[in-house]
Design a protein around this motif. Structure first.
Motif, mmCIF file in Angstrom:
data_model
loop_
_atom_site.group_PDB
_atom_site.id
_atom_site.type_symbol
_atom_site.label_atom_id
_atom_site.label_comp_id
_atom_site.label_asym_id
_atom_site.label_seq_id
_atom_site.Cartn_x
_atom_site.Cartn_y
_atom_site.Cartn_z
ATOM 1 N N ARG A 113 0.869 -1.175 0.000
ATOM 2 C CA ARG A 113 0.000 0.000 0.000
ATOM 3 C C ARG A 113 0.905 1.224 0.000
ATOM 4 N N THR A 114 0.705 2.142 -0.949
ATOM 5 C CA THR A 114 1.600 3.290 -1.100
ATOM 6 C C THR A 114 0.800 4.580 -1.128
ATOM 7 N N TRP A 115 1.240 5.566 -0.354
ATOM 8 C CA TRP A 115 0.646 6.892 -0.472
ATOM 9 C C TRP A 115 1.714 7.888 -0.902
ATOM 10 N N GLU A 116 1.249 8.935 -1.576
ATOM 11 C CA GLU A 116 2.134 9.898 -2.231
ATOM 12 C C GLU A 116 1.753 11.325 -1.854
ATOM 13 N N ALA A 117 2.777 12.137 -1.602
ATOM 14 C CA ALA A 117 2.594 13.582 -1.445
ATOM 15 C C ALA A 117 3.658 14.263 -2.300
ATOM 16 N N MET A 118 3.226 15.222 -3.119
ATOM 17 C CA MET A 118 4.147 15.843 -4.073
ATOM 18 C C MET A 118 3.800 17.322 -4.232
ATOM 19 N N TYR A 119 4.842 18.133 -4.400
ATOM 20 C CA TYR A 119 4.655 19.570 -4.618
ATOM 21 C C TYR A 119 5.587 20.031 -5.727
ATOM 22 N N ILE A 120 5.048 20.788 -6.676
ATOM 23 C CA ILE A 120 5.833 21.347 -7.781
ATOM 24 C C ILE A 120 5.601 22.844 -7.827
ATOM 25 N N TYR A 121 6.688 23.599 -7.990
ATOM 26 C CA TYR A 121 6.544 25.043 -8.165
ATOM 27 C C TYR A 121 7.258 25.466 -9.441
ATOM 28 N N ASP A 122 6.527 26.162 -10.307
ATOM 29 C CA ASP A 122 7.062 26.722 -11.539
ATOM 30 C C ASP A 122 7.366 28.195 -11.294
ATOM 31 N N PHE A 123 8.656 28.528 -11.280
ATOM 32 C CA PHE A 123 9.075 29.884 -10.941
ATOM 33 C C PHE A 123 8.735 30.896 -12.022
ATOM 34 N N ALA A 124 8.179 30.449 -13.139
ATOM 35 C CA ALA A 124 7.704 31.414 -14.137
ATOM 36 C C ALA A 124 6.645 32.321 -13.533
ATOM 37 N N ALA A 125 5.900 31.799 -12.564
ATOM 38 C CA ALA A 125 4.886 32.610 -11.879
ATOM 39 C C ALA A 125 5.509 33.722 -11.054
ATOM 40 N N SER A 126 6.799 33.595 -10.738
ATOM 41 C CA SER A 126 7.520 34.624 -9.979
ATOM 42 C C SER A 126 8.479 35.407 -10.862
ATOM 43 N N GLY A 127 8.328 35.248 -12.180
ATOM 44 C CA GLY A 127 9.163 36.009 -13.101
ATOM 45 C C GLY A 127 10.482 35.346 -13.447
ATOM 46 N N ILE A 128 10.620 34.035 -13.168
ATOM 47 C CA ILE A 128 11.847 33.321 -13.527
ATOM 48 C C ILE A 128 11.463 32.129 -14.405
ATOM 49 N N PRO A 129 11.167 32.356 -15.678
ATOM 50 C CA PRO A 129 10.771 31.245 -16.551
ATOM 51 C C PRO A 129 11.908 30.244 -16.720
#
Length: 425
Positions: free
Chosen positions: A327-343
């Motif tokens: 049984r496996t559970w997953e937690a993941m977070y991704i941030y795209d810095f293009a939203a902060s002006g760093i594409p």
């Protein structure tokens, strides 16, 4: 350069080349070529008592793709070519085991390895047939591995069609696999870490069929079947929904793999159902992902050795999280810095925890656990002389309570990639 295509595929290539000479305008004008240079550093540091404390290698790869257009007329013919070259930069027998490079019987990595693959193709309306070296057979139960220096390929025939509105139909018949650190086409075997199946049992044929239905932009329904003759067969069902809110969106995905042994069951009994659900909520540059996966039945989830599966473990570096009863559970977070002006800059954090694992008594027995923490930072240079150079750094920490003789061991892993793709024409 080494070409291992079977004679029957060469006959198809000659026939298509004859057609090309008669009507070559689209064949040439719509052709394109790219060259990817990939620098790859890979390090594993094993924890605890181990006969090998490190696996560490460094290599340079080159991937040349030249794809023609199609000849004129209701039936168009074309030819794709892929050239692969891997060069050793650093390796030693006491640090082998990264799958970046092939080895000889003494455990010494090759200084270089290379191959040339040819693919004949034919197009009628929105149906495309390819024969020869296959790089696009992306079936969920046998996904070609692209996680090392050079991509893995198959040899066979592949058909895809979008002639029916809202439907995509695909099928492949494959007789050999060329693994990611090899230049030789091999018969199919089953991935067998932790003694799951008989790893020496072989098959000469794998057949895949798939249908995808998209009634609108929100829903996608998929069914696939994969049969590896005399080893196992898998049915795959997938439902995907994308719901757009005013400033955000939610993607929900549910999948079911149902696998049983097939024919003479040369690798042993296969009895597995794998269920998983994954949810992705995106707002601005943020993506939050959660998932849960259940394995039921008497065995682990089967897959072809050298390939990957589209399950929760698909992004992880150290384990596949496909052990019996897991049984496996997953937690993941991704941030795209293009939203902060760093594409071009992205960061990813991911954690997987599996429990209730059942292994043979000699490997730890029942009620076992495993976990992996994963971090990634990637950046594609946006301008200047190094524009489009892609840098990627990945690190993971994997831990389990298996016996020391198990296939997966506690380890820290680091991978660094520098990729640059240039369009030649």
């Amino acid at each position: 350069m080494k070409n291992n295509n079977h004679n029957s595929y060469c006959v198809l290539l000659v026939g298509m080349a004859t057609s090309v000479s008669a009507s070559a305008s689209g064949f040439i004008s719509d052709s394109e070529a790219t060259l990817t240079a990939r620098n790859y550093y890979f390090e594993r540091e094993y924890k605890g008592t181990s006969p090998q404390n490190h696996a560490r290698e460094w290599a340079q790869g080159f991937i040349l793709k030249m794809n023609s257009g199609y000849t004129d007329g209701p039936i168009g013919f074309g030819l794709n070519t892929i050239g692969l070259l891997g060069i050793k930069l650093d390796s030693s027998p006491d640090r082998r085991g990264t799958d970046l490079l092939p080895y000889n019987s003494q455990g010494e990595a090759a200084d270089e390895y290379s191959e040339l693959g040819l693919t004949a193709k034919m197009r009628l309306a929105k149906t495309v047939v390819q024969a020869g070296t296959l790089t696009n057979t992306t079936f969920p139960m046998a996904y070609p591995s692209v996680s090392r220096l050079l991509p893995q390929t198959f040899r066979g025939v592949h058909v895809s069609s979008t002639d029916l509105d809202n439907f995509t139909l695909i099928g492949s018949s494959i007789d050999r696999i060329n693994k990611r650190n090899s230049t030789d086409y091999e018969k199919f075997t089953m991935g067998s870490p932790n003694r799951r199946f008989n790893p020496t049992a072989e098959s000469d044929r794998a057949n895949f069929l798939g249908i995808e239905y998209r009634p609108d932009k929100a829903w996608t329904l998929r069914y696939y079947n994969g049969t590896v003759e005399n080893l196992y067969s898998t049915n795959y069902f997938n439902f995907e929904n994308l719901h757009n809110f005013e400033n955000s969106k939610l993607k929900s995905e549910f999948s079911w793999y149902s696998s049983r042994d097939e024919g003479s069951a040369r690798a042993g009994k296969v009895d597995n159902d794998t269920y998983l659900a994954e949810f992705t909520y995106s707002i601005g540059g943020h993506s939050f992902i959660g998932g849960y996966q259940i394995l039921s039945g008497d065995t682990a989830t089967p897959y072809i050795s050298g390939t990957e599966m589209l399950t929760l473990g698909k992004y992880m570096l150290a384990s596949d999280f496909l052990n019996p009863k897991e049984r496996t559970w997953e937690a993941m977070y991704i941030y795209d810095f293009a939203a902060s002006g760093i594409p071009g800059l992205k960061a990813t954090l991911r954690y997987l925890k599996g429990d209730e694992i059942e292994l043979p008594t000699a490997l730890g027995g029942k009620g076992l656990t495993e976990s992996e923490r994963y971090a990634e930072l990637s950046y594609v240079i946006q301008s200047g002389p190094f524009r489009d150079v892609a840098l990627r750094v990945r690190n993971s920490k994997y831990r389990n309570d298996f016996a020391s003789t198990a296939s997966f061991r506690d380890e820290d892993q680091t991978r660094i990639n520098i990729d640059y793709t240039v369009k030649l024409w």
